[in-house]
Design a protein around this motif. Structure first.
Motif, PDB file in Angstrom:
ATOM      1  N   ASP A 228       0.821  -1.207  -0.154  1.00 47.47           N
ATOM      2  CA  ASP A 228       0.094  -0.076   0.032  1.00 47.47           C
ATOM      3  C   ASP A 228       0.801   1.346  -0.044  1.00 47.47           C
ATOM      4  OD1 ASP A 228       0.856   0.233   2.669  1.00 47.47           O
ATOM      5  OD2 ASP A 228      -0.948   0.108   3.637  1.00 47.47           O
ATOM      6  N   HIS A 312       2.319 -11.425  -0.189  1.00 49.65           N
ATOM      7  CA  HIS A 312       1.297 -10.668   0.755  1.00 49.65           C
ATOM      8  C   HIS A 312      -0.209 -10.908   0.406  1.00 49.65           C
ATOM      9  CE1 HIS A 312       1.577  -8.409  -3.217  1.00 49.65           C
ATOM     10  NE2 HIS A 312       0.167  -7.937  -2.974  1.00 49.65           N
ATOM     11  N   ASP A 313      -1.241 -10.877   1.395  1.00 50.91           N
ATOM     12  CA  ASP A 313      -2.493 -11.106   1.158  1.00 50.91           C
ATOM     13  C   ASP A 313      -3.329  -9.810   1.277  1.00 50.91           C
ATOM     14  OD1 ASP A 313      -5.109 -11.849   1.629  1.00 50.91           O
ATOM     15  OD2 ASP A 313      -4.756 -13.712   2.438  1.00 50.91           O
ATOM     16  N   HIS A 314      -3.810  -9.278   0.123  1.00 56.03           N
ATOM     17  CA  HIS A 314      -4.432  -8.058   0.358  1.00 56.03           C
ATOM     18  C   HIS A 314      -5.571  -7.973   1.158  1.00 56.03           C
ATOM     19  CE1 HIS A 314      -2.327  -5.585  -2.687  1.00 56.03           C
ATOM     20  NE2 HIS A 314      -2.098  -6.672  -3.498  1.00 56.03           N
ATOM     21  N   ARG A 315      -6.171  -9.196   1.195  1.00 57.22           N
ATOM     22  CA  ARG A 315      -7.714  -9.355   1.910  1.00 57.22           C
ATOM     23  C   ARG A 315      -7.250  -9.257   3.480  1.00 57.22           C
ATOM     24  NH1 ARG A 315      -9.817 -13.464   4.211  1.00 57.22           N
ATOM     25  NH2 ARG A 315      -8.178 -14.886   3.540  1.00 57.22           N
ATOM     26  N   THR A 316      -6.272  -9.848   4.084  1.00 58.36           N
ATOM     27  CA  THR A 316      -5.889  -9.994   5.403  1.00 58.36           C
ATOM     28  C   THR A 316      -4.986  -8.985   5.895  1.00 58.36           C
ATOM     29  OG1 THR A 316      -4.355 -11.512   5.399  1.00 58.36           O
ATOM     30  CG2 THR A 316      -6.579 -12.339   5.536  1.00 58.36           C
ATOM     31  N   GLY A 317      -4.043  -8.427   4.893  1.00 57.13           N
ATOM     32  CA  GLY A 317      -3.102  -7.413   5.132  1.00 57.13           C
ATOM     33  C   GLY A 317      -1.866  -7.960   5.468  1.00 57.13           C
ATOM     34  N   ARG A 318      -1.911  -9.402   5.623  1.00 56.42           N
ATOM     35  CA  ARG A 318      -0.676 -10.311   5.953  1.00 56.42           C
ATOM     36  C   ARG A 318       0.498  -9.952   4.663  1.00 56.42           C
ATOM     37  NH1 ARG A 318       0.142 -16.602   7.308  1.00 56.42           N
ATOM     38  NH2 ARG A 318       2.004 -16.840   6.484  1.00 56.42           N
ATOM     39  N   ARG A 343       1.202  -8.522  10.006  1.00 57.96           N
ATOM     40  CA  ARG A 343       0.092  -7.882   9.626  1.00 57.96           C
ATOM     41  C   ARG A 343      -0.062  -6.279   9.906  1.00 57.96           C
ATOM     42  NH1 ARG A 343      -1.637 -13.033  11.011  1.00 57.96           N
ATOM     43  NH2 ARG A 343      -2.907 -13.897   9.430  1.00 57.96           N
ATOM     44  N   ARG A 345      -2.501  -3.941   8.469  1.00 59.28           N
ATOM     45  CA  ARG A 345      -3.607  -3.041   8.348  1.00 59.28           C
ATOM     46  C   ARG A 345      -3.901  -2.092   9.255  1.00 59.28           C
ATOM     47  NH1 ARG A 345      -8.342  -7.019   6.210  1.00 59.28           N
ATOM     48  NH2 ARG A 345      -8.881  -4.905   4.914  1.00 59.28           N
TER      49      ARG A 345
END
Length: 345
Positions: A228, A312-318, A343, A345
């Motif tokens: 991000d 990275h995982d956009h859904r979880t922010g991991r 994480r 987020r």
């Protein structure tokens, strides 16, 4: 950077560890119920000493100061002795190495690396400091401009061995960011400059500059961009007889003041620093059976300098984050890879 502190050299004959761990009992390090937790935001997935005190194609595999991902998923690892390795992303074993040099053919004190979208390598050296561009086979392609104030004194206000350490490319592919390790003369202690460049066609031009405040006594050996556009910031220090301090933070440059026109950062009103959010102190991670060859607050710790986001995982922010330590080619230190999940987020 090769930390200049006096480090006790271990006795000869120490066995080289070569391990990859993924789990271990660490209930005391479980603030979020995760047995491998370092903090509520960061967990240790494992570590590997597989490359410690090894060689590849006649080149010592160590002194590793930076990591990046190549376009094909391989890892790129930069030695501060002017060697650039390609590593298998699963085993970390080298699959190639090239030597880097400056315009006169001399070696670099190479500290940061980015793989650009065309496959070229952008590499910092903390001697001048500089950012140079190389082809994948190590040919020098060019050099980026650097503000005069960031040059080592007497040319500028930087101290020797304390300049460009971290380098990262923001997700837009158009903004490059380099971090100074320590403050310039005339700036408050711990206030480091983050210099940016903006892409204009095939060229890079100087962009905005920002200020970031490191924890007391620590410097900034590495930065890496999050998906991000924020920055993971590694902070590090060393105390003889005690060991390393290594902390991970999140920095946000949005709303920070452009300090490129401000000569001295000594607490002036109206200067907004990069917003900083602590993520973890690596000393709080479970050791997972790691051993240290010199005193450390946690035997897992060493001279950690390199960092990159590997997934990275956009859904979880991991984020999956890989760190590496610089062993300084010293028998008292270890080349160690650390796999973290964070994480943000």
């Amino acid at each position: 950077m090769r930390l200049r502190n006096v480090i006790a050299v271990a006795a000869a004959g120490l066995a080289t560890a070569a391990c990859l761990t993924a789990a271990g009992p660490a209930a005391a390090h479980s603030p979020n119920g995760n047995g491998n937790a370092c903090s509520s935001a960061v967990s240790l997935a494992g570590f590997s000493d597989a490359l410690d005190k090894t060689s590849y194609d006649g080149t010592y595999v160590g002194n590793l100061s930076a990591l990046a991902r190549d376009r094909d998923g391989a890892l790129v690892a930069l030695s501060d002795r002017s060697s650039l390795f390609r590593l298998d992303p699963g085993s970390y074993r080298p699959t190639g190495v090239v030597a880097l040099a400056d315009e006169s053919g001399a070696a670099l004190d190479s500290e940061g690396v980015v793989v650009d979208r065309d496959g070229s390598r952008l590499v910092t050296s903390e001697v001048e400091p500089s950012v140079r561009r190389y082809s994948p086979d190590g040919r020098l392609l060019g050099r980026l401009p650097v503000p005069a104030s960031l040059q080592v004194a007497p040319a500028g206000r930087a101290t020797a061995n304390g300049t460009f350490e971290g380098l990262t490319l923001l997700p837009d592919g158009r903004t490059l960011v380099a971090s100074m390790e320590y403050a310039l003369a005339g700036d408050s202690a711990g206030t480091v400059r983050l210099q940016t460049w903006r892409r204009h066609g095939s060229h890079w031009r100087l962009g905005a500059q920002y200020a970031y405040r490191a924890d007391d006594g620590l410097g900034v050996p590495e930065i890496t961009a999050t998906p991000d556009g924020r920055l993971l910031v590694l902070e590090r220090g060393f105390t003889s007889g005690v060991g390393n301090t290594v902390r991970l933070h999140l920095a946000d440059l949005r709303h920070a003041t452009d300090t490129s026109g401000i000569d001295h950062l000594t607490g002036q009103r109206g200067v907004r620093l990069a917003k900083k959010t602590p993520l973890a102190d690596i000393a709080d991670c479970p050791s997972l059976g790691a051993t240290a060859r010199q005193p450390q607050p946690n035997p897992l710790l060493d001279n950690i300098e390199g960092m990159t986001v590997t997934a990275h995982d956009h859904r979880t922010g991991r984020l999956d984050v890989l760190l590496v330590s610089d062993d300084n080619q010293n028998t008292a230190q270890t080349t160690r890879f650390y796999r973290l999940t964070a994480r943000v987020r």
